[in-house]
Design a protein around this motif. Structure first.
Motif, mmCIF file in Angstrom:
data_model
loop_
_atom_site.group_PDB
_atom_site.id
_atom_site.type_symbol
_atom_site.label_atom_id
_atom_site.label_comp_id
_atom_site.label_asym_id
_atom_site.label_seq_id
_atom_site.Cartn_x
_atom_site.Cartn_y
_atom_site.Cartn_z
ATOM 1 N N THR A 312 34.989 46.005 49.830
ATOM 2 C CA THR A 312 34.083 46.663 48.897
ATOM 3 C C THR A 312 32.660 46.163 49.137
ATOM 4 O O THR A 312 32.451 45.043 49.599
ATOM 5 C CB THR A 312 34.477 46.376 47.437
ATOM 6 O OG1 THR A 312 34.436 44.963 47.201
ATOM 7 C CG2 THR A 312 35.865 46.908 47.137
ATOM 8 N N SER A 452 34.010 42.082 48.221
ATOM 9 C CA SER A 452 35.382 41.569 48.239
ATOM 10 C C SER A 452 36.106 42.063 49.474
ATOM 11 O O SER A 452 35.749 43.103 50.048
ATOM 12 C CB SER A 452 36.151 42.002 46.983
ATOM 13 O OG SER A 452 36.380 43.398 46.984
ATOM 14 N N LEU A 454 39.703 43.421 50.486
ATOM 15 C CA LEU A 454 40.841 43.990 49.762
ATOM 16 C C LEU A 454 42.167 43.783 50.473
ATOM 17 O O LEU A 454 43.227 43.877 49.839
ATOM 18 C CB LEU A 454 40.618 45.486 49.549
ATOM 19 C CG LEU A 454 39.391 45.896 48.737
ATOM 20 C CD1 LEU A 454 39.244 47.410 48.743
ATOM 21 C CD2 LEU A 454 39.497 45.363 47.314
#
Length: 544
Positions: A312, A452, A454
């Motif tokens: 992200t 982030s 994932l």
């Protein structure tokens, strides 16, 4: 039963089929019929490159096949999207224009396939290509297939390239030039910001002007018909007609000269077997009369196994769902309408790389696709927010699978078994490729912008990464080889693409590839079609 007659019948409307039919119809004295099960391939979702997101995860212009459970994927079923429209999978692919490595084709020639070395194929690649950016010995500029740089103007491409340099990978401005190795942005099959499918290249320009070219969409071929044994020449049956359904009716088309099967690596072997050409034992089990025992049909299936890493990031230059993103996309829609540029012209996989998992290798053995959005389960799972992804696939897998009939019903999907990771070496190459991809994704240019990770945040050891691969890997959409070209007992076609053991039938699609090429398969499929047409022309000339 209605019967129509043509000189040539081309089964399928994909890349190989379009190239074959387009070239055959250049002879105005011969009639050509193309039979495509899907639609016309002119939908907005096809013309606008970003529209692929509506097709890849759905059954819109898509056969959307599944594999049988894969032991190498922890028993999961894989997904096999295939284009169901005029243009075949070139209507929903990522438009990436890649030829592969010269050694791929030299290997084909070394197997006995005369005329298929890289130097012999390069003129066909150039004949097909109309490249807007390169004018050198490796590229053509007058062919029907438009190829050019992306028109997204996306600054995130530079972030990706900066990361590649930071990771120690060379940059490559042309993956189809002197060398394939390195990272760069992909050239794509587009013109003026619109997808340029095989149908737009080879069929659309001529349908209104060539009275000898006939295209029927919504025409699902269910059987190839052969002449009776007692009138066969040299104890071989001849393919003489095809049976198909159209507008709810069963129809027959007869070929005065040849039938060219180009339904793709999954459906060409299916149709051969439904028509009685295949392994005798398997056909008899399903009650299908045997026309010719050809045990190689449906064997040798190969595909590029692929793993995706997702991240992200708070950037509106990346695809995703957010209030701000919706306003941005509204502006991008207007930009596309007025200038045919911007985010709607994206192929999603804007960046890529060809890398070696070991420095002593003679050429790259893994390929990366850098995507300006989060890709989960072939875009069948969506999430709020923005992000990016990176695919890694191994280019020359050793695993071999098969295509089998589920039943004698032509409307039942075949049993597709890529047999991913059945050869343990493939998993080890994928592991090395995954580590290279992580190195690129962890380079400062990308790591500093992400919010982030994932996919791989909790996988660190080799065993944990191997398990992650088995949990998440699948196809990158390049099935080939199920009707392989060659000289051995398991070959289905000879080097002129003629089906062994019968007359009047050739195959012109990805199924004839003896081995996978090192990259996306769309370009070589069109060259296979170009070659098929030339073989037919030359053979007819020799007969006269």
């Amino acid at each position: 039963m209605t019967e129509i007659v043509f000189d040539y019948i081309v089964i399928g409307g994909g890349s190989g089929a379009c190239a074959t039919a387009g070239r055959l119809s250049e002879d105005s004295t011969k009639t050509v019929l193309v039979l495509e099960a899907g639609g016309e391939g002119k939908d907005w979702a096809i013309r606008i490159p970003a529209g692929a997101i509506t097709m890849l995860p759905t059954k819109y212009n898509n056969w959307a096949f599944q594999t049988v459970p894969q032991a190498g994927l922890n028993g999961r079923r894989g997904y096999q999207p295939r284009g169901k429209a005029l243009g075949g999978s070139s209507v929903l692919n990522a438009m990436v224009y890649i030829r592969g490595q010269a050694s791929d084709y030299d290997h084909w020639a070394a197997l006995g396939n005369t005329g298929w070395s890289f130097n012999e194929l390069l003129p066909y690649f150039k004949r097909a290509e109309n490249n807007a950016d390169f004018t050198d010995a490796f590229h053509g500029n007058n062919g029907p297939l438009h190829v050019g740089k992306l028109r997204t103007d996306n600054p995130f491409q530079q972030i990706y390239l900066n990361a590649a340099q930071q990771a120690g990978f060379p940059l490559n401005n042309d993956f189809n030039g002197v060398s394939q190795e390195g990272a760069g942005t992909y050239q794509v099959t587009q013109f003026n910001g619109e997808r340029w499918s095989a149908a737009r290249a080879y069929l659309e320009p001529h349908r209104a002007t060539r009275s000898n070219l006939h295209v029927m969409t919504g025409a699902h071929v269910t059987q190839i018909l052969f002449e009776d044994e007692e009138v066969a020449i040299a104890n071989q049956k001849r393919a003489v007609a095809v049976k198909f359904t159209h507008n709810g009716q069963v129809k027959t088309a007869r070929a005065k000269s040849e039938i060219i099967l180009a339904a793709g690596a999954l459906q060409s072997p299916q149709l051969l077997m439904l028509s009685g050409v295949g392994d005798r034992t398997e056909l008899e089990k399903l009650g299908i009369p045997v026309v010719h025992h050809l045990p190689g049909v449906g064997n040798n299936l190969q595909d590029h196994p692929d793993m995706v890493l997702n991240y992200t990031a708070n950037s509106l230059d990346l695809m995703g769902f957010s209030v701000s993103g919706a306003w941005r996309m509204a502006r991008e829609c207007w930009r596309y309408i007025t200038k045919r540029r911007g985010m709607l012209s994206t192929n999603y996989a804007e960046g890529g790389a060809f890398l070696k998992t070991s420095p002593e290798l003679p050429s790259p053995d893994v390929q990366l696709h850098f995507v300006i959005g989060v890709v989960e389960d072939h875009a069948r799972k969506l999430r709020w927010g923005h992000g990016y992804s990176c695919h890694v696939c191994i280019l020359r897998p050793k695993s071999r699978g098969s295509v089998r009939l589920a039943s004698a019903n032509p409307h039942t999907a075949p049993l597709i078994d890529p047999n991913f990771f059945s050869d343990p070496d493939d998993l080890e190459v994928m592991l090395k490729g995954l580590k290279l991809t992580q190195k690129l994704m962890d380079a400062p240019a990308l790591k500093n912008i992400r919010t982030s990770a994932l996919t791989d945040a909790d996988a660190h050891s080799d065993d944990e990464l191997r398990e992650l691969i088995r949990q998440r890997a699948d196809t990158v959409y390049h099935p080939v080889g199920s009707c392989k070209m060659g000289l051995d007992a398991m070959s289905v076609v000879d080097p002129q693409l003629r089906v062994y053991g019968v007359k009047g039938l050739r195959i012109a699609d990805a199924s004839i590839m003896p081995t996978l090429i090192s990259g996306n398969t769309n370009a070589i499929c069109m060259v296979i079609g170009e070659k098929a047409a030339e073989f037919i022309f030359n053979e007819k000339h020799d007969e006269t």
